[in-house]
Scaffold this motif. Structure first.
Motif, PDB file in Angstrom:
ATOM      1  N   ASN A  54      13.389  -5.400  -0.467  1.00  0.00           N
ATOM      2  CA  ASN A  54      12.642  -5.685  -1.683  1.00  0.00           C
ATOM      3  C   ASN A  54      11.186  -5.947  -1.300  1.00  0.00           C
ATOM      4  O   ASN A  54      10.865  -6.998  -0.753  1.00  0.00           O
ATOM      5  CB  ASN A  54      13.234  -6.892  -2.413  1.00  0.00           C
ATOM      6  CG  ASN A  54      12.526  -7.203  -3.717  1.00  0.00           C
ATOM      7  OD1 ASN A  54      11.488  -6.637  -4.025  1.00  0.00           O
ATOM      8  ND2 ASN A  54      13.091  -8.112  -4.476  1.00  0.00           N
ATOM      9  N   LEU A  55      10.310  -4.979  -1.581  1.00  0.00           N
ATOM     10  CA  LEU A  55       8.899  -5.103  -1.236  1.00  0.00           C
ATOM     11  C   LEU A  55       8.038  -5.537  -2.421  1.00  0.00           C
ATOM     12  O   LEU A  55       6.808  -5.446  -2.367  1.00  0.00           O
ATOM     13  CB  LEU A  55       8.374  -3.779  -0.657  1.00  0.00           C
ATOM     14  CG  LEU A  55       9.054  -3.299   0.621  1.00  0.00           C
ATOM     15  CD1 LEU A  55       8.410  -2.012   1.125  1.00  0.00           C
ATOM     16  CD2 LEU A  55       9.051  -4.366   1.704  1.00  0.00           C
ATOM     17  N   THR A  56       8.663  -6.023  -3.473  1.00  0.00           N
ATOM     18  CA  THR A  56       7.907  -6.566  -4.600  1.00  0.00           C
ATOM     19  C   THR A  56       7.019  -7.692  -4.077  1.00  0.00           C
ATOM     20  O   THR A  56       7.508  -8.576  -3.368  1.00  0.00           O
ATOM     21  CB  THR A  56       8.868  -7.114  -5.683  1.00  0.00           C
ATOM     22  OG1 THR A  56       9.754  -6.067  -6.093  1.00  0.00           O
ATOM     23  CG2 THR A  56       8.104  -7.643  -6.883  1.00  0.00           C
ATOM     24  N   SER A  62       1.337  -9.067  -1.166  1.00  0.00           N
ATOM     25  CA  SER A  62       2.216  -8.256  -0.324  1.00  0.00           C
ATOM     26  C   SER A  62       3.654  -8.727  -0.415  1.00  0.00           C
ATOM     27  O   SER A  62       3.955  -9.773  -0.985  1.00  0.00           O
ATOM     28  CB  SER A  62       1.757  -8.324   1.133  1.00  0.00           C
ATOM     29  OG  SER A  62       0.512  -7.693   1.294  1.00  0.00           O
ATOM     30  N   ALA A  63       4.516  -7.939   0.190  1.00  0.00           N
ATOM     31  CA  ALA A  63       5.939  -8.265   0.241  1.00  0.00           C
ATOM     32  C   ALA A  63       6.163  -9.584   0.971  1.00  0.00           C
ATOM     33  O   ALA A  63       5.327 -10.038   1.751  1.00  0.00           O
ATOM     34  CB  ALA A  63       6.695  -7.140   0.955  1.00  0.00           C
ATOM     35  N   SER A  85      10.103  -1.730  -5.052  1.00  0.00           N
ATOM     36  CA  SER A  85       9.149  -2.728  -5.531  1.00  0.00           C
ATOM     37  C   SER A  85       9.091  -2.636  -7.044  1.00  0.00           C
ATOM     38  O   SER A  85       9.010  -1.537  -7.602  1.00  0.00           O
ATOM     39  CB  SER A  85       7.756  -2.482  -4.945  1.00  0.00           C
ATOM     40  OG  SER A  85       6.835  -3.417  -5.490  1.00  0.00           O
ATOM     41  N   ASN A  86       9.135  -3.775  -7.673  1.00  0.00           N
ATOM     42  CA  ASN A  86       8.990  -3.825  -9.127  1.00  0.00           C
ATOM     43  C   ASN A  86       7.530  -3.965  -9.534  1.00  0.00           C
ATOM     44  O   ASN A  86       7.213  -4.398 -10.633  1.00  0.00           O
ATOM     45  CB  ASN A  86       9.837  -4.956  -9.711  1.00  0.00           C
ATOM     46  CG  ASN A  86      11.300  -4.585  -9.765  1.00  0.00           C
ATOM     47  OD1 ASN A  86      11.658  -3.411  -9.811  1.00  0.00           O
ATOM     48  ND2 ASN A  86      12.165  -5.573  -9.737  1.00  0.00           N
ATOM     49  N   CYS A  87       6.651  -3.606  -8.639  1.00  0.00           N
ATOM     50  CA  CYS A  87       5.213  -3.549  -8.883  1.00  0.00           C
ATOM     51  C   CYS A  87       4.775  -2.136  -8.518  1.00  0.00           C
ATOM     52  O   CYS A  87       4.946  -1.707  -7.371  1.00  0.00           O
ATOM     53  CB  CYS A  87       4.492  -4.584  -8.017  1.00  0.00           C
ATOM     54  SG  CYS A  87       2.703  -4.513  -8.153  1.00  0.00           S
ATOM     55  N   ASP A 126       2.531  -0.842   0.310  1.00  0.00           N
ATOM     56  CA  ASP A 126       2.195  -2.050   1.058  1.00  0.00           C
ATOM     57  C   ASP A 126       1.527  -1.616   2.352  1.00  0.00           C
ATOM     58  O   ASP A 126       1.034  -0.494   2.450  1.00  0.00           O
ATOM     59  CB  ASP A 126       3.451  -2.913   1.314  1.00  0.00           C
ATOM     60  CG  ASP A 126       3.130  -4.399   1.325  1.00  0.00           C
ATOM     61  OD1 ASP A 126       2.378  -4.833   2.224  1.00  0.00           O
ATOM     62  OD2 ASP A 126       3.625  -5.124   0.455  1.00  0.00           O
ATOM     63  N   THR A 143       9.377   2.636  -6.738  1.00  0.00           N
ATOM     64  CA  THR A 143       8.548   1.650  -7.428  1.00  0.00           C
ATOM     65  C   THR A 143       8.748   1.766  -8.930  1.00  0.00           C
ATOM     66  O   THR A 143       8.994   2.852  -9.447  1.00  0.00           O
ATOM     67  CB  THR A 143       7.049   1.817  -7.112  1.00  0.00           C
ATOM     68  OG1 THR A 143       6.626   3.112  -7.534  1.00  0.00           O
ATOM     69  CG2 THR A 143       6.782   1.634  -5.633  1.00  0.00           C
TER      70      THR A 143
END
Length: 176
Positions: A54-56, A62-63, A85-87, A126, A143
């Motif tokens: 999960n890199l949100t 940043s993650a 990522s939810n961004c 990221d 994403t």
């Protein structure tokens, strides 16, 4: 959330491991407690065959640094790597926003913030090492833009990763 992720992973044929799977031994200090959790997490990662990270962005642009460590650990082991990522904004846009848009292209061809430090501008979600390590292992980063109150609750991108991982691993297994 962990229970929901575990159920989804199982529905795609995976046997998930989760930090909540093991009991943390009693310790005398918070520091020792942290070390015990770290050891358990490394043991779990050593037992896993792939990662969906999960890199949100978490508490910044940043993650989560722990997730970044986990991704590096798994990639160093040669495991397939996927992420979500939810961004949807890339790293450069998030850092630029942090500086209020005060980013200049320097004579050296690098973008720099008001602090004079260069900013990565590679159209990646990221840091280049995260995107690069996932790409090198034929993984994908999914994403999505979700409502702010759903940033850590929406599992749509996570499920897309599960689907891709299942498809790719099944293809790999079928050729073996």
């Amino acid at each position: 959330m962990l229970d929901r992720k575990i159920a989804l992973a199982r529905s795609y044929g995976f046997t998930p491991v989760s930090p909540g799977d093991l009991t943390i031994p009693e310790t005398e200090t918070r520091y020792q407690h942290g070390l015990a959790i770290s050891a358990i997490n490394e043991s779990l990662m050593s037992s896993a065959d792939l990662i969906i990270a999960n890199l949100t962005p978490f508490r910044g642009i940043s993650a989560d640094v722990g997730t970044v460590f986990e991704l590096g650990f798994m990639c160093a082991r040669g495991c397939p790597a996927f992420a979500f990522s939810n961004c949807a904004e890339n790293h450069f846009k998030r850092v630029s926003s942090l500086h209020g848009g005060d980013v200049q292209l320097g004579p050296d061809g690098r973008h720099r913030g008001p602090d004079g430090l260069s900013l990565e501008n590679f159209d990646m979600i990221d840091n280049l090492m995260l995107d690069g390590s996932i790409a090198a292992r034929n993984g994908t980063i999914i994403t999505r833009k979700v409502a702010p109150d759903q940033l850590f609750l929406d599992l749509t991108a996570f499920e897309e990763c599960l689907n891709l991982a299942a498809q790719r691993l099944l293809k790999t297994t079928a050729r073996a």
